[in-house]
Design an enzyme around this catalytic site. Structure first.
Site, PDB file in Angstrom:
ATOM      1  N   CYS A  51       0.848  -1.191   0.000  1.00 27.27           N
ATOM      2  CA  CYS A  51       0.000   0.000   0.000  1.00 27.27           C
ATOM      3  C   CYS A  51       0.886   1.244   0.000  1.00 27.27           C
ATOM      4  CB  CYS A  51      -0.912   0.000   1.224  1.00 27.27           C
ATOM      5  SG  CYS A  51      -2.021   1.423   1.254  1.00 27.27           S
ATOM      6  N   CYS A  55       0.433   4.786   6.922  1.00 21.89           N
ATOM      7  CA  CYS A  55      -0.182   4.601   8.251  1.00 21.89           C
ATOM      8  C   CYS A  55       0.829   3.862   9.149  1.00 21.89           C
ATOM      9  CB  CYS A  55      -1.489   3.821   8.115  1.00 21.89           C
ATOM     10  SG  CYS A  55      -2.587   4.496   6.832  1.00 21.89           S
ATOM     11  N   CYS A  58       0.531   0.141  10.288  1.00 23.09           N
ATOM     12  CA  CYS A  58       0.025  -0.873   9.361  1.00 23.09           C
ATOM     13  C   CYS A  58       1.114  -1.679   8.656  1.00 23.09           C
ATOM     14  CB  CYS A  58      -0.867  -0.204   8.323  1.00 23.09           C
ATOM     15  SG  CYS A  58      -1.588  -1.411   7.182  1.00 23.09           S
ATOM     16  N   CYS A  95     -16.909  -8.873   4.833  1.00 24.79           N
ATOM     17  CA  CYS A  95     -16.175  -7.628   4.592  1.00 24.79           C
ATOM     18  C   CYS A  95     -14.942  -7.923   3.748  1.00 24.79           C
ATOM     19  CB  CYS A  95     -15.731  -7.006   5.904  1.00 24.79           C
ATOM     20  SG  CYS A  95     -17.065  -6.804   7.085  1.00 24.79           S
ATOM     21  N   CYS A 126     -19.700  -5.722   2.720  1.00 30.82           N
ATOM     22  CA  CYS A 126     -18.957  -4.542   3.185  1.00 30.82           C
ATOM     23  C   CYS A 126     -17.634  -4.519   2.434  1.00 30.82           C
ATOM     24  CB  CYS A 126     -18.727  -4.639   4.693  1.00 30.82           C
ATOM     25  SG  CYS A 126     -17.696  -3.310   5.351  1.00 30.82           S
ATOM     26  N   CYS A 186     -19.330   2.474   7.946  1.00 27.97           N
ATOM     27  CA  CYS A 186     -18.615   1.807   9.030  1.00 27.97           C
ATOM     28  C   CYS A 186     -17.344   2.622   9.251  1.00 27.97           C
ATOM     29  CB  CYS A 186     -18.279   0.377   8.599  1.00 27.97           C
ATOM     30  SG  CYS A 186     -17.195  -0.503   9.746  1.00 27.97           S
ATOM     31  N   ARG A 258     -18.136  -2.186  17.268  1.00 24.27           N
ATOM     32  CA  ARG A 258     -17.470  -3.457  16.971  1.00 24.27           C
ATOM     33  C   ARG A 258     -16.143  -3.595  17.702  1.00 24.27           C
ATOM     34  NH1 ARG A 258     -17.004  -4.160  11.178  1.00 24.27           N
ATOM     35  NH2 ARG A 258     -19.131  -4.878  11.375  1.00 24.27           N
TER      36      ARG A 258
HETATM   37  S1  SF4 Z   1      -4.207   1.181   6.916  1.00 26.36           S
HETATM   38 FE1  SF4 Z   1      -2.612   0.063   5.747  1.00 26.36          FE
HETATM   39  S2  SF4 Z   1      -3.696  -0.698   3.955  1.00 26.36           S
HETATM   40 FE2  SF4 Z   1      -4.979   0.908   4.836  1.00 26.36          FE
HETATM   41  S3  SF4 Z   1      -4.379   2.789   3.785  1.00 26.36           S
HETATM   42 FE3  SF4 Z   1      -3.095   2.671   5.626  1.00 26.36          FE
HETATM   43  S4  SF4 Z   1      -1.207   1.610   4.961  1.00 26.36           S
HETATM   44 FE4  SF4 Z   1      -2.763   1.246   3.381  1.00 26.36          FE
END
Ligand code: SF4
Length: 343
Positions: A51, A55, A58, A95, A126, A186, A258
């Site tokens: 990705c 984040c 993540c 989901c 979802c 959600c 949740r």
């Molecule tokens: S949470 Fe992870 S998968 Fe989702 S946008 Fe951020 S880096 Fe990408």
């Protein structure tokens, strides 16, 4: 227009003595829901890793070396095979999550087929696919998408310490587009990012003050993954997590709250307190995206111990077979044969 919450009001809830907060949350919960019913969803990662977003919690971000293997968008038939398994195991909602900044146009036909296929099984659908254009939200709605997940993660003030590649406003804009397309929302956040209690209150104020509060509010406990910048964050005191659930319940009385990521690390007693605080939805299954989720049989056993039942969702076809299946399993969960069969 629903009640608009101030930060001071939310903070005052967090400051309440724990047992008073729990009592209030349980009272609110009982006014809006059957306290023995828990909605059960299964989450499948339909496109994993690589990705472009940053984040900091993540493992799917391409920026961190976590050893996670990236996978391309799954074939439609493979997704439907997983959905059939989830239905057979008792889930009422399926989901599908993709680690993207946003879906590309070339992916849309496949995503639409996934939604249509899961819907045809009689399950709620979802998706969580990142930022959406209005036309994409509309197409997914027309395919039959029931819910779109897009978390705000934390307060606007703390957000920049967690993510820099997508703004808070972009997230709010995506939620608006989803709502405008007629898809249910959600949206929730994560506890354990290094945020203050005021940030937790700030997140819940943002969610509760949306023009329509989200129908579903996932509250996640950070799962610390080696290689991510948050791998060494301090542990969250379970009572502080339970408190966040209770405040979410009081501020968004009609929403399903949740209990999401991080459940694997929680004791049965902590999970029971979360249900007492007003959580009434969980993920059920062997994989919660890429982090471990309690094995399915552990959930059945916990449901049995607590006298909880999976919530009935009357789908378009009126098919409640999956709930009946889960209830049948729950009924058997106290027999030794069941434990052996389920392992
Ligand atoms: S949470 Fe992870 S998968 Fe989702 S946008 Fe951020 S880096 Fe990408």
């Amino acid at each position: 227009m629903a009640n608009r919450w101030t930060l001071a009001q939310a903070q005052a809830l967090f400051d309440k003595p724990f047992l008073e907060l729990m009592f209030e949350a349980q009272q609110v919960h009982r006014q809006h829901f059957d306290p023995r019913q828990v909605q059960v969803s299964t989450l499948l990662s339909i496109k994993t890793g690589a990705c472009p977003e940053d984040c900091k919690y993540c493992p799917q971000s391409a920026r961190y070396k976590t050893g996670l293997e990236s996978e391309r968008l799954m074939e439609v038939e493979a997704v439907l095979a997983s959905a059939r398994k989830a239905k057979a195991a008792g889930s009422s909602r399926f989901c599908m999550g993709a680690a993207w900044k946003n879906p590309h146009e070339r992916d849309m036909p496949y995503l639409e087929q996934m939604v249509q296929g899961v819907k045809a099984l009689g399950m709620e659908t979802c998706m969580t696919l990142g930022t959406l254009e209005q036309t994409q939200a509309q197409r997914l709605a027309e395919a039959g998408l029931d819910f779109y997940n897009h978390n705000l993660d934390t307060s606007p003030e703390f957000y920049g310490s967690v993510i820099t590649t997508r703004t808070y406003q972009e997230r709010l804009d995506t939620l608006d587009k989803v709502r405008d397309a007629g898809i249910k929302v959600c949206s929730g956040g994560i506890v354990g990012l290094g945020e203050t209690v005021t940030d937790r209150a700030g997140l819940l104020v943002q969610l509760a003050n949306l023009p329509v509060p989200p129908e579903s509010v996932p509250i996640n406990m950070l799962v610390k993954v080696k290689g991510t910048p948050m791998a060494d964050n301090a542990d969250v005191e379970p009572f502080d997590f339970i408190r966040t659930i209770a405040v979410a319940r009081i501020m968004m009385p009609s929403s399903h709250v949740r209990l999401s990521a991080g459940r694997e690390q929680m004791s049965e007693q902590t999970q029971a307190m979360c249900f007492m605080a007003g959580a009434n939805s969980i993920f059920y299954g062997c994989k919660l995206l890429t982090t471990p989720n309690p094995e399915e049989d552990k959930d059945l056993i916990l449901f049995r111990k607590l006298g909880l039942n999976p919530e009935h969702t009357t789908t378009a076809s009126g098919d409640n077979a999956q709930q009946h299946q889960l209830q049948a399993q729950l009924a058997e969960a106290d027999t030794p044969q069941f434990y052996n069969a389920a392992v």
